[in-house]
Design an enzyme around this catalytic site. Structure first.
Site, PDB file in Angstrom:
ATOM      1  N   GLN A  60       0.816  -1.209   0.000  1.00 13.06           N
ATOM      2  CA  GLN A  60       0.000   0.000   0.000  1.00 13.06           C
ATOM      3  C   GLN A  60       0.853   1.264   0.000  1.00 13.06           C
ATOM      4  O   GLN A  60       0.448   2.291  -0.539  1.00 13.06           O
ATOM      5  CB  GLN A  60      -0.938  -0.011   1.207  1.00 13.06           C
ATOM      6  CG  GLN A  60      -1.977  -1.118   1.152  1.00 13.06           C
ATOM      7  CD  GLN A  60      -2.852  -1.029  -0.086  1.00 13.06           C
ATOM      8  OE1 GLN A  60      -3.497  -0.015  -0.336  1.00 13.06           O
ATOM      9  NE2 GLN A  60      -2.864  -2.090  -0.887  1.00 13.06           N
ATOM     10  N   HIS A 103       1.498   3.356  -3.218  1.00 11.57           N
ATOM     11  CA  HIS A 103       0.550   4.315  -3.797  1.00 11.57           C
ATOM     12  C   HIS A 103       1.194   5.675  -4.015  1.00 11.57           C
ATOM     13  O   HIS A 103       0.874   6.362  -4.979  1.00 11.57           O
ATOM     14  CB  HIS A 103      -0.673   4.463  -2.882  1.00 11.57           C
ATOM     15  CG  HIS A 103      -1.795   3.543  -3.214  1.00 11.57           C
ATOM     16  ND1 HIS A 103      -2.704   3.798  -4.218  1.00 11.57           N
ATOM     17  CD2 HIS A 103      -2.158   2.354  -2.681  1.00 11.57           C
ATOM     18  CE1 HIS A 103      -3.576   2.818  -4.278  1.00 11.57           C
ATOM     19  NE2 HIS A 103      -3.278   1.923  -3.364  1.00 11.57           N
ATOM     20  N   GLU A 151      -7.646   3.884   7.074  1.00 17.93           N
ATOM     21  CA  GLU A 151      -8.477   3.545   5.910  1.00 17.93           C
ATOM     22  C   GLU A 151      -8.569   2.019   5.743  1.00 17.93           C
ATOM     23  O   GLU A 151      -9.651   1.439   5.699  1.00 17.93           O
ATOM     24  CB  GLU A 151      -7.864   4.173   4.663  1.00 17.93           C
ATOM     25  CG  GLU A 151      -8.596   3.809   3.378  1.00 17.93           C
ATOM     26  CD  GLU A 151      -7.867   4.295   2.137  1.00 17.93           C
ATOM     27  OE1 GLU A 151      -8.503   4.329   1.069  1.00 17.93           O
ATOM     28  OE2 GLU A 151      -6.661   4.615   2.225  1.00 17.93           O
ATOM     29  N   HIS A 152      -7.428   1.361   5.609  1.00 18.22           N
ATOM     30  CA  HIS A 152      -7.373  -0.097   5.475  1.00 18.22           C
ATOM     31  C   HIS A 152      -6.770  -0.697   6.733  1.00 18.22           C
ATOM     32  O   HIS A 152      -5.740  -0.211   7.206  1.00 18.22           O
ATOM     33  CB  HIS A 152      -6.485  -0.509   4.297  1.00 18.22           C
ATOM     34  CG  HIS A 152      -6.855   0.103   2.989  1.00 18.22           C
ATOM     35  ND1 HIS A 152      -6.130   1.129   2.413  1.00 18.22           N
ATOM     36  CD2 HIS A 152      -7.870  -0.171   2.133  1.00 18.22           C
ATOM     37  CE1 HIS A 152      -6.674   1.459   1.257  1.00 18.22           C
ATOM     38  NE2 HIS A 152      -7.733   0.691   1.063  1.00 18.22           N
ATOM     39  N   ASP A 187      -9.003  -3.737  -2.950  1.00 14.63           N
ATOM     40  CA  ASP A 187      -8.728  -2.661  -3.902  1.00 14.63           C
ATOM     41  C   ASP A 187      -9.200  -2.994  -5.307  1.00 14.63           C
ATOM     42  O   ASP A 187      -9.644  -2.104  -6.047  1.00 14.63           O
ATOM     43  CB  ASP A 187      -7.221  -2.381  -3.960  1.00 14.63           C
ATOM     44  CG  ASP A 187      -6.750  -1.476  -2.847  1.00 14.63           C
ATOM     45  OD1 ASP A 187      -7.593  -0.868  -2.163  1.00 14.63           O
ATOM     46  OD2 ASP A 187      -5.520  -1.370  -2.658  1.00 14.63           O
ATOM     47  N   HIS A 234     -46.037  29.098  13.375  1.00 19.62           N
ATOM     48  CA  HIS A 234     -46.106  27.641  13.358  1.00 19.62           C
ATOM     49  C   HIS A 234     -47.359  27.170  14.108  1.00 19.62           C
ATOM     50  O   HIS A 234     -48.079  26.269  13.665  1.00 19.62           O
ATOM     51  CB  HIS A 234     -44.877  27.033  14.049  1.00 19.62           C
ATOM     52  CG  HIS A 234     -43.618  27.056  13.245  1.00 19.62           C
ATOM     53  ND1 HIS A 234     -43.032  28.205  12.811  1.00 19.62           N
ATOM     54  CD2 HIS A 234     -42.824  26.034  12.811  1.00 19.62           C
ATOM     55  CE1 HIS A 234     -41.917  27.922  12.147  1.00 19.62           C
ATOM     56  NE2 HIS A 234     -41.761  26.598  12.134  1.00 19.62           N
TER      57      HIS A 234
END
Length: 435
Positions: free
Chosen positions: A250, A253, A318-319, A352, A412
């Protein structure tokens, strides 16, 4: 207490970088809002060296691109899309319209209504992220979105054939070869040639994520997704090679992608750090992965599984790859994560690319308050009410009137009172303030 065996950059350095990104994005959005297509073209030329006659692909352009993709690659794209489509449909099947009589004569309900139009961003700078087309376009189509447009940056001087194939087979109505903030802004704000959408979705780099943040409110967004983060939770039931592989898988990336190891074994921690260094000598994408590991890699040793759970929830990654003797301890104990990958037989790359869950997930601790992209993100749950009888309207009206007066909303209150008079036969005086 958790012990850091390796730390990344300090918070002040990250904050300074974020400030620069914000300024750059604000300037780009202002240019596109003021000058539309002209600004988009200038920015595309500046950042991507790309200024075609038309950014939108014609049907013939799409056919030519697909013809360049091998039969095996097309089959794999369609297989992955089938998995995403199937899981999205199963998710949608759980979303039921509701109508219930809550009191005699009072009907309340909700309907699930798809967003009318969306813009899907497919990253393609460092890597052509074909899978991002599946995650956004296919899922939106399952949700019932009427108009889906998609943008991906040029790749080596033109549209990336596999991305175009994925966008087309996923169900995109319009495909543009346009990247970065200029693509997100064009879809969100509209230009002379691109009609604005109601919602922007898809992952991207820090600039794309910041553009979505600044545009939120003028359009909807799925979530802030990017740059990629990964957290590996491991004990001695797994080896250092597996841990290091999942961290660097990862980290590749990009140079700002955090990769963190959380373990209750200092022996495994130190072996993993050594294995990372070994793999970086042979990994073809080591240029990005090594920078990410140097600046954003962390190794944290804990004393117990309970401490690991608490630390993982603080990180809110995230992961989260869980490779422990009993991964269900973390499935049942954790509350802050984008997606869990349980056991050594699965991994983040499966999610992914192909397994069927969505890979557009919250980053920067946003997992504390949101999950990832799913079919429900494209659907608005809208309520309605219906009062069937005079008696029901008068009964609700009497209570409503008193509550409105309590708050000082006399107009109202009169909305309620007129119905008490009409349907309840009571001569209620005009609303006055509570004493």
């Amino acid at each position: 207490m958790p012990r850091y065996l390796k730390r990344g950059l300090d918070a002040s350095a990250i904050k300074a970088a974020d400030a620069k990104v914000r300024e750059t994005v604000e300037d780009i959005l202002g240019q596109i809002e003021a000058r539309g297509d002209a600004a988009v073209r200038e920015l595309s030329e500046k950042f991507d060296k790309w200024s075609p006659q038309e950014f939108k692909l014609s049907p013939q352009d799409i056919e030519r691109a697909i013809a360049q993709v091998s039969k095996r690659d097309l089959e794999d794209i369609k297989f992955a899309q089938a998995q995403v489509r199937n899981f999205a449909q199963k998710q949608k099947d759980t979303m039921l319209d509701l109508e219930v009589e809550t009191l005699p004569g009072v009907i309340l309900g909700h309907k699930h209504i798809p967003v009318n139009s969306i813009g899907c961003y497919v990253p393609g700078g460092r890597y052509p992220m074909v899978a991002s087309a599946h995650m956004s376009i296919v899922t939106a189509r399952v949700a019932g979105v009427k108009r889906i447009i998609a943008c991906a940056p040029p790749y080596k001087g033109g549209p990336h054939p596999a991305i175009v194939a994925a966008q087309h087979f996923g169900g995109a109505d319009e495909i543009y070869v346009l990247g970065g903030v200029q693509a997100v802004a064009a879809m969100a704000l509209g230009t002379g040639t691109i009609q604005a959408v109601d919602m922007i979705v898809g992952p991207g780099n820090a600039y794309v994520a910041e553009a979505k943040r600044q545009l939120f409110g003028r359009v909807g967004i799925d979530l802030l997704a990017g740059p990629t983060e990964t957290l590996v939770i491991a004990d001695e039931s797994v080896d250092a090679e597996m841990c290091a592989t999942d961290l660097l898988g990862q980290a590749e990336h990009g140079p700002t992608s955090p990769a963190v190891l959380l373990t209750n074994s200092e022996k495994l921690a130190r072996a993993t750090m050594a294995e990372v260094e070994r793999l970086l000598t042979i990994l073809p994408t080591a240029d990005a992965a090594s920078q990410a590991w140097k600046d954003f890699g962390e190794v944290i040793a804990c004393d117990s599984e309970a401490e690991m759970i608490a630390e993982a929830d603080r990180i809110a990654s995230e992961h989260v790859q869980v490779m422990t003797r009993d991964p269900d301890v973390f499935l049942n104990g954790m509350t802050n994560y984008g997606a869990l990958f349980l056991g050594p037989r699965t991994n983040v790359a499966y999610g992914d690319k192909v397994i069927g869950t969505n890979h557009t997930l919250p980053t920067k601790k946003n997992a504390r308050f949101t999950g990832g992209l799913w079919v429900g993100k494209f659907i608005k749950t809208c309520t309605y009410q219906r009062v069937l009888t005079d008696a029901a309207s008068a009964k609700i009206g009497e209570v409503c009137s008193r509550l409105c007066v309590l708050e000082g909303f006399l107009g109202h209150a009169e909305q309620a009172n007129i119905r008490v008079r009409r349907y309840g036969g009571r001569n209620v005086p005009y609303a006055t303030a509570a004493e």
